[in-house]
Design a protein around this motif. Structure first.
Motif, PDB file in Angstrom:
ATOM      1  N   CYS A  29      36.591  -4.417   6.450  1.00 39.45           N
ATOM      2  CA  CYS A  29      37.916  -4.385   7.090  1.00 39.45           C
ATOM      3  C   CYS A  29      38.938  -3.713   6.182  1.00 39.45           C
ATOM      4  O   CYS A  29      39.756  -2.913   6.639  1.00 39.45           O
ATOM      5  N   LYS A  30      38.878  -4.025   4.890  1.00 37.34           N
ATOM      6  CA  LYS A  30      39.801  -3.415   3.926  1.00 37.34           C
ATOM      7  C   LYS A  30      39.563  -1.909   3.846  1.00 37.34           C
ATOM      8  O   LYS A  30      40.507  -1.119   3.831  1.00 37.34           O
ATOM      9  N   PRO A  36      42.520   6.518   7.302  1.00 38.34           N
ATOM     10  CA  PRO A  36      43.375   6.866   8.453  1.00 38.34           C
ATOM     11  C   PRO A  36      42.646   6.607   9.775  1.00 38.34           C
ATOM     12  O   PRO A  36      41.479   6.988   9.927  1.00 38.34           O
ATOM     13  N   SER A  37      43.315   5.947  10.711  1.00 40.42           N
ATOM     14  CA  SER A  37      42.659   5.578  11.968  1.00 40.42           C
ATOM     15  C   SER A  37      42.245   6.787  12.797  1.00 40.42           C
ATOM     16  O   SER A  37      41.370   6.676  13.651  1.00 40.42           O
ATOM     17  N   ASN A  43      33.218   3.657  17.943  1.00 39.57           N
ATOM     18  CA  ASN A  43      32.513   2.422  17.589  1.00 39.57           C
ATOM     19  C   ASN A  43      33.195   1.705  16.430  1.00 39.57           C
ATOM     20  O   ASN A  43      33.293   0.474  16.433  1.00 39.57           O
ATOM     21  N   GLU A  44      33.655   2.461  15.440  1.00 37.55           N
ATOM     22  CA  GLU A  44      34.358   1.854  14.309  1.00 37.55           C
ATOM     23  C   GLU A  44      35.654   1.193  14.768  1.00 37.55           C
ATOM     24  O   GLU A  44      35.997   0.104  14.313  1.00 37.55           O
ATOM     25  N   ALA A  45      36.377   1.842  15.673  1.00 36.63           N
ATOM     26  CA  ALA A  45      37.632   1.277  16.182  1.00 36.63           C
ATOM     27  C   ALA A  45      37.370  -0.020  16.946  1.00 36.63           C
ATOM     28  O   ALA A  45      38.092  -1.010  16.769  1.00 36.63           O
ATOM     29  N   ALA A  46      36.321  -0.030  17.761  1.00 38.51           N
ATOM     30  CA  ALA A  46      35.976  -1.238  18.509  1.00 38.51           C
ATOM     31  C   ALA A  46      35.551  -2.358  17.562  1.00 38.51           C
ATOM     32  O   ALA A  46      35.956  -3.516  17.730  1.00 38.51           O
ATOM     33  N   ASP A  47      34.745  -2.028  16.579  1.00 42.08           N
ATOM     34  CA  ASP A  47      34.307  -3.028  15.601  1.00 42.08           C
ATOM     35  C   ASP A  47      35.483  -3.555  14.788  1.00 42.08           C
ATOM     36  O   ASP A  47      35.561  -4.752  14.500  1.00 42.08           O
TER      37      ASP A  47
END
Length: 58
Positions: A29-30, A36-37, A43-47
């Motif tokens: 998470c860190k 940068p988003s 998949n990373e954004a959903a996770d």
């Protein structure tokens, strides 16, 4: 000799990939928060939402 090179490369690849933090861990998470988003995959954004945002809301 070629077989030895392939085996060494394979072992290095396994060692490198094993160092990535587990998805959903505090370390992951860190890492994602520092990245940068716009560079995240879907998949990373959903996770991230599932494990880092909604987990804190509970």
């Amino acid at each position: 000799m070629k077989l030895v090179q392939v085996l060494v490369f394979g072992l290095l690849l396994v060692n490198i990939s094993a160092c990535a933090p587990e998805v959903g861990s505090e370390k992951w998470c860190k890492k994602m928060a520092d990245q940068p988003s716009g560079e995240w995959t879907a998949n990373e954004a959903a996770d991230y939402a599932k494990h880092c945002v909604f987990k804190k809301l509970k």
